[in-house]
Design a protein around this motif. Structure first.
Motif, PDB file in Angstrom:
ATOM      1  N   LEU A 141     -12.643  22.415 -11.453  1.00 44.39           N
ATOM      2  CA  LEU A 141     -11.227  22.171 -11.184  1.00 44.39           C
ATOM      3  C   LEU A 141     -11.020  21.036 -10.191  1.00 44.39           C
ATOM      4  O   LEU A 141      -9.982  20.357 -10.214  1.00 44.39           O
ATOM      5  N   TYR A 142     -12.007  20.810  -9.323  1.00 42.38           N
ATOM      6  CA  TYR A 142     -11.871  19.738  -8.341  1.00 42.38           C
ATOM      7  C   TYR A 142     -11.870  18.371  -9.009  1.00 42.38           C
ATOM      8  O   TYR A 142     -11.244  17.434  -8.502  1.00 42.38           O
ATOM      9  N   ALA A 143     -12.568  18.221 -10.127  1.00 41.66           N
ATOM     10  CA  ALA A 143     -12.556  16.937 -10.828  1.00 41.66           C
ATOM     11  C   ALA A 143     -11.143  16.600 -11.304  1.00 41.66           C
ATOM     12  O   ALA A 143     -10.680  15.464 -11.166  1.00 41.66           O
ATOM     13  N   LEU A 144     -10.441  17.590 -11.840  1.00 42.31           N
ATOM     14  CA  LEU A 144      -9.071  17.372 -12.293  1.00 42.31           C
ATOM     15  C   LEU A 144      -8.131  17.162 -11.116  1.00 42.31           C
ATOM     16  O   LEU A 144      -7.248  16.286 -11.150  1.00 42.31           O
ATOM     17  N   ALA A 145      -8.313  17.951 -10.054  1.00 47.01           N
ATOM     18  CA  ALA A 145      -7.468  17.795  -8.867  1.00 47.01           C
ATOM     19  C   ALA A 145      -7.648  16.418  -8.240  1.00 47.01           C
ATOM     20  O   ALA A 145      -6.675  15.765  -7.824  1.00 47.01           O
ATOM     21  N   PHE A 146      -8.885  15.932  -8.177  1.00 55.35           N
ATOM     22  CA  PHE A 146      -9.149  14.619  -7.587  1.00 55.35           C
ATOM     23  C   PHE A 146      -8.592  13.501  -8.462  1.00 55.35           C
ATOM     24  O   PHE A 146      -8.140  12.469  -7.953  1.00 55.35           O
TER      25      PHE A 146
ATOM     26  N   VAL B 207      -4.087   9.328  -8.794  1.00 56.75           N
ATOM     27  CA  VAL B 207      -2.835   8.774  -9.318  1.00 56.75           C
ATOM     28  C   VAL B 207      -1.753   8.790  -8.243  1.00 56.75           C
ATOM     29  O   VAL B 207      -0.964   7.844  -8.118  1.00 56.75           O
ATOM     30  N   VAL B 208      -1.738   9.847  -7.430  1.00 63.91           N
ATOM     31  CA  VAL B 208      -0.727   9.948  -6.378  1.00 63.91           C
ATOM     32  C   VAL B 208      -0.906   8.837  -5.347  1.00 63.91           C
ATOM     33  O   VAL B 208       0.065   8.192  -4.936  1.00 63.91           O
ATOM     34  N   VAL B 209      -2.148   8.602  -4.906  1.00 68.58           N
ATOM     35  CA  VAL B 209      -2.368   7.660  -3.804  1.00 68.58           C
ATOM     36  C   VAL B 209      -2.452   6.208  -4.269  1.00 68.58           C
ATOM     37  O   VAL B 209      -2.238   5.290  -3.464  1.00 68.58           O
ATOM     38  N   ALA B 210      -2.780   5.976  -5.551  1.00 64.57           N
ATOM     39  CA  ALA B 210      -3.000   4.589  -5.985  1.00 64.57           C
ATOM     40  C   ALA B 210      -2.289   4.232  -7.281  1.00 64.57           C
ATOM     41  O   ALA B 210      -2.477   3.121  -7.778  1.00 64.57           O
ATOM     42  N   GLY B 211      -1.487   5.135  -7.836  1.00 63.68           N
ATOM     43  CA  GLY B 211      -0.880   4.880  -9.131  1.00 63.68           C
ATOM     44  C   GLY B 211       0.387   4.063  -9.113  1.00 63.68           C
ATOM     45  O   GLY B 211       0.825   3.561 -10.155  1.00 63.68           O
ATOM     46  N   GLN B 212       1.023   3.913  -7.964  1.00 68.05           N
ATOM     47  CA  GLN B 212       2.278   3.162  -7.882  1.00 68.05           C
ATOM     48  C   GLN B 212       2.011   1.667  -7.715  1.00 68.05           C
ATOM     49  O   GLN B 212       0.999   1.269  -7.126  1.00 68.05           O
TER      50      GLN B 212
ATOM     51  N   VAL C  42     -19.736  14.786  -8.963  1.00 67.10           N
ATOM     52  CA  VAL C  42     -18.865  14.321 -10.054  1.00 67.10           C
ATOM     53  C   VAL C  42     -17.399  14.218  -9.617  1.00 67.10           C
ATOM     54  O   VAL C  42     -16.729  13.219  -9.927  1.00 67.10           O
ATOM     55  N   PRO C  43     -16.825  15.226  -8.918  1.00 65.58           N
ATOM     56  CA  PRO C  43     -15.422  15.078  -8.504  1.00 65.58           C
ATOM     57  C   PRO C  43     -15.171  13.827  -7.664  1.00 65.58           C
ATOM     58  O   PRO C  43     -14.144  13.153  -7.834  1.00 65.58           O
ATOM     59  N   PHE C  44     -16.105  13.504  -6.777  1.00 62.72           N
ATOM     60  CA  PHE C  44     -15.928  12.323  -5.932  1.00 62.72           C
ATOM     61  C   PHE C  44     -16.114  11.038  -6.746  1.00 62.72           C
ATOM     62  O   PHE C  44     -15.466  10.029  -6.472  1.00 62.72           O
ATOM     63  N   ALA C  45     -17.001  11.066  -7.746  1.00 63.64           N
ATOM     64  CA  ALA C  45     -17.147   9.904  -8.619  1.00 63.64           C
ATOM     65  C   ALA C  45     -15.867   9.668  -9.408  1.00 63.64           C
ATOM     66  O   ALA C  45     -15.439   8.522  -9.594  1.00 63.64           O
ATOM     67  N   VAL C  46     -15.238  10.756  -9.879  1.00 65.13           N
ATOM     68  CA  VAL C  46     -13.961  10.642 -10.581  1.00 65.13           C
ATOM     69  C   VAL C  46     -12.898  10.062  -9.658  1.00 65.13           C
ATOM     70  O   VAL C  46     -12.136   9.158 -10.040  1.00 65.13           O
ATOM     71  N   LEU C  47     -12.849  10.562  -8.435  1.00 65.24           N
ATOM     72  CA  LEU C  47     -11.859  10.083  -7.463  1.00 65.24           C
ATOM     73  C   LEU C  47     -12.049   8.600  -7.157  1.00 65.24           C
ATOM     74  O   LEU C  47     -11.097   7.813  -7.214  1.00 65.24           O
ATOM     75  N   ILE C  48     -13.288   8.209  -6.860  1.00 69.53           N
ATOM     76  CA  ILE C  48     -13.557   6.813  -6.504  1.00 69.53           C
ATOM     77  C   ILE C  48     -13.314   5.900  -7.701  1.00 69.53           C
ATOM     78  O   ILE C  48     -12.695   4.839  -7.580  1.00 69.53           O
TER      79      ILE C  48
ATOM     80  N   PRO D  63      -6.183   1.238   2.230  1.00 66.61           N
ATOM     81  CA  PRO D  63      -5.555   2.501   2.622  1.00 66.61           C
ATOM     82  C   PRO D  63      -5.536   3.545   1.504  1.00 66.61           C
ATOM     83  O   PRO D  63      -5.704   4.738   1.761  1.00 66.61           O
ATOM     84  N   ALA D  64      -5.308   3.104   0.257  1.00 67.18           N
ATOM     85  CA  ALA D  64      -5.294   4.060  -0.851  1.00 67.18           C
ATOM     86  C   ALA D  64      -6.656   4.713  -1.020  1.00 67.18           C
ATOM     87  O   ALA D  64      -6.760   5.939  -1.201  1.00 67.18           O
ATOM     88  N   MET D  65      -7.730   3.934  -0.962  1.00 70.72           N
ATOM     89  CA  MET D  65      -9.080   4.490  -1.089  1.00 70.72           C
ATOM     90  C   MET D  65      -9.395   5.405   0.088  1.00 70.72           C
ATOM     91  O   MET D  65      -9.957   6.503  -0.091  1.00 70.72           O
ATOM     92  N   ALA D  66      -9.039   4.968   1.311  1.00 78.21           N
ATOM     93  CA  ALA D  66      -9.323   5.777   2.493  1.00 78.21           C
ATOM     94  C   ALA D  66      -8.573   7.104   2.446  1.00 78.21           C
ATOM     95  O   ALA D  66      -9.148   8.174   2.696  1.00 78.21           O
ATOM     96  N   LEU D  67      -7.276   7.043   2.116  1.00 73.18           N
ATOM     97  CA  LEU D  67      -6.483   8.266   2.054  1.00 73.18           C
ATOM     98  C   LEU D  67      -6.962   9.173   0.925  1.00 73.18           C
ATOM     99  O   LEU D  67      -6.988  10.400   1.061  1.00 73.18           O
ATOM    100  N   GLY D  68      -7.366   8.566  -0.196  1.00 72.02           N
ATOM    101  CA  GLY D  68      -7.890   9.364  -1.298  1.00 72.02           C
ATOM    102  C   GLY D  68      -9.150  10.118  -0.912  1.00 72.02           C
ATOM    103  O   GLY D  68      -9.288  11.311  -1.202  1.00 72.02           O
TER     104      GLY D  68
END
Length: 397
Positions: A282-287, A292-297, A65-71, A307-312
């Motif tokens: 907690l990892y779901a929230l952290a991810f 947002v940090v890597v792809a929100g701007q 689930v955390p990785f699904a949230v991240l992706i 690069p945003a997906m790879a770095l994430g």
């Protein structure tokens, strides 16, 4: 949520659900295939294999689930930039919180799902899975093994019986070479399948245990009156740990029975399981915050989304890997419990600070170098990709 936030949330949860389904299916197939060898020795196992494999789904779902949230979050945010919607949102004067709120909501939903699985569905499914394996192994020994023949019931595990009468087996031999350092051979005059607290045990009576060291070939012989095996994996259950920590309710982990053998001999195992259940969400929230940090701007199309997906993914996998390591070290020292809690909480705090300060990762020199390197690698291997070659062939025709 505002209309814009609901729009982004709908995109993010759609991408996350699709990613979750794909990840769970892939991991489930791999896990099911790893256990498919059990149908070789039992006709009943062939009929129950789907049900047993189905019991793996809750734990697998909680793990991905955390990785699904991240992706899903990164895909949604990347799509805003690809469609030039993110620059328009920034130009309208909307703050970073407009982007962050729906992604944080997605992370919280993922965390609640993990909590529900970890504390309610997970222990029940783990118990059903182990009991299914125990039932199959019990049937294998009492119904399907041919007297006088040595049968491989698992890789590195060979069993032979003299005769079987119901749940009683005569002249049992078990040769276990699964350990990398020691070969074990059990001889028993008689063995019985015993039901205890809804668990199936194999009790050996009046026998011997032969231990042979693989390093020097030394052999030791131990005589016993009774010896207990957990039928889930056909391993000794002398410490009473056939009811695994993963099968126990959260209540039993927090307030274990003082007379519980596992609690008396290996209390850190219960602490490790409880810590895992309490921190995984907690990892779901952290991810989500990391997405947002890597792809929100806002970014231009020339900067790309790769690069945003790879770095994430690199950041998420790195954090989770460290979490696995600290979790495995809990048996050595209680201090690792605090470290295990501190990891996702620190990530949440750091990501929240970066978002509040409107940190633009795409302007960071290291990110630019990473993006440029990714672009050069993609350009170098592009001509060798199958779809590129197919396109060239079609153009030639």
């Amino acid at each position: 949520m505002t209309l814009l936030e609901r729009y982004l949330f709908k995109r993010a949860i759609t991408y996350a659900a699709a990613s979750l389904a794909s990840l769970v299916l892939i991991v489930w197939i791999v896990q099911a295939l790893a256990r498919i060898d059990i149908i070789k020795t039992s006709a009943s196992a062939a009929g129950n294999i789907f049900w047993i494999a189905l019991m793996l789904l809750p734990d697998l779902t909680a793990g991905v689930v955390p990785f699904a949230v991240l992706i899903g979050a990164i895909q949604a945010l990347n799509s805003l930039n690809t469609d030039s919607e993110r620059p328009v949102i920034a130009a309208s004067g909307a703050s970073q919180s407009v982007i962050a709120k729906p992604i944080i909501a997605l992370g919280l939903i993922g965390g609640l799902l993990i909590l529900f699985i970890a504390h309610i569905i997970g222990p029940a499914s783990a118990s059903a899975f182990q009991n299914g394996i125990r039932s199959i192994n019990a049937d294998t020994i009492t119904l399907f093994l041919q007297p006088g023949r040595f049968e491989r019931v698992q890789p590195g595990l060979v069993v032979s019986i003299g005769a079987a009468r119901g749940s009683t087996v005569e002249s049992l031999v078990i040769a276990d070479t699964r350990d990398g350092t020691t070969d074990l051979t059990y001889f028993a005059r008689e063995a019985k399948i015993l039901k205890q607290d809804d668990q199936s045990l194999l009790l050996l009576y009046d026998g011997q245990l032969h231990r042979r060291s693989k390093s020097d070939g030394g052999i030791s012989v131990i005589e016993f009156q009774t010896y207990a095996f957990d039928l889930a994996e056909l391993k000794p259950a002398t410490q009473g740990d056939w009811i695994r920590a993963s099968e126990r309710s959260t209540f039993d982990l927090i307030w274990p029975d003082p007379n519980d053998t596992l609690y008396q001999t290996r209390p850190a195992v219960l602490t490790e399981e409880l810590t895992d259940r309490m921190t995984n969400w907690l990892y779901a929230l952290a991810f989500a915050l990391w997405a947002v940090v890597v792809a929100g701007q806002p970014r231009t199309n020339r900067q790309g989304t790769g690069p945003a997906m790879a770095l994430g993914l690199i950041g998420g996998l790195g954090l989770k890997a460290i979490g696995f390591v600290t979790l495995s070290l809990i048996e050595e020292s209680f201090i690792w419990v605090l470290v295990t809690y501190a990891l996702p909480l620190s990530a949440i705090t750091l990501n929240a600070v970066l978002i509040m300060r409107d940190f633009n990762l795409s302007r960071w020199s290291l990110f630019e170098k990473f993006a440029n390197a990714s672009y050069r690698i993609g350009k170098a291997i592009g001509p060798w990709m199958p779809f590129r070659q197919s396109a060239r062939g079609a153009a030639g025709r």
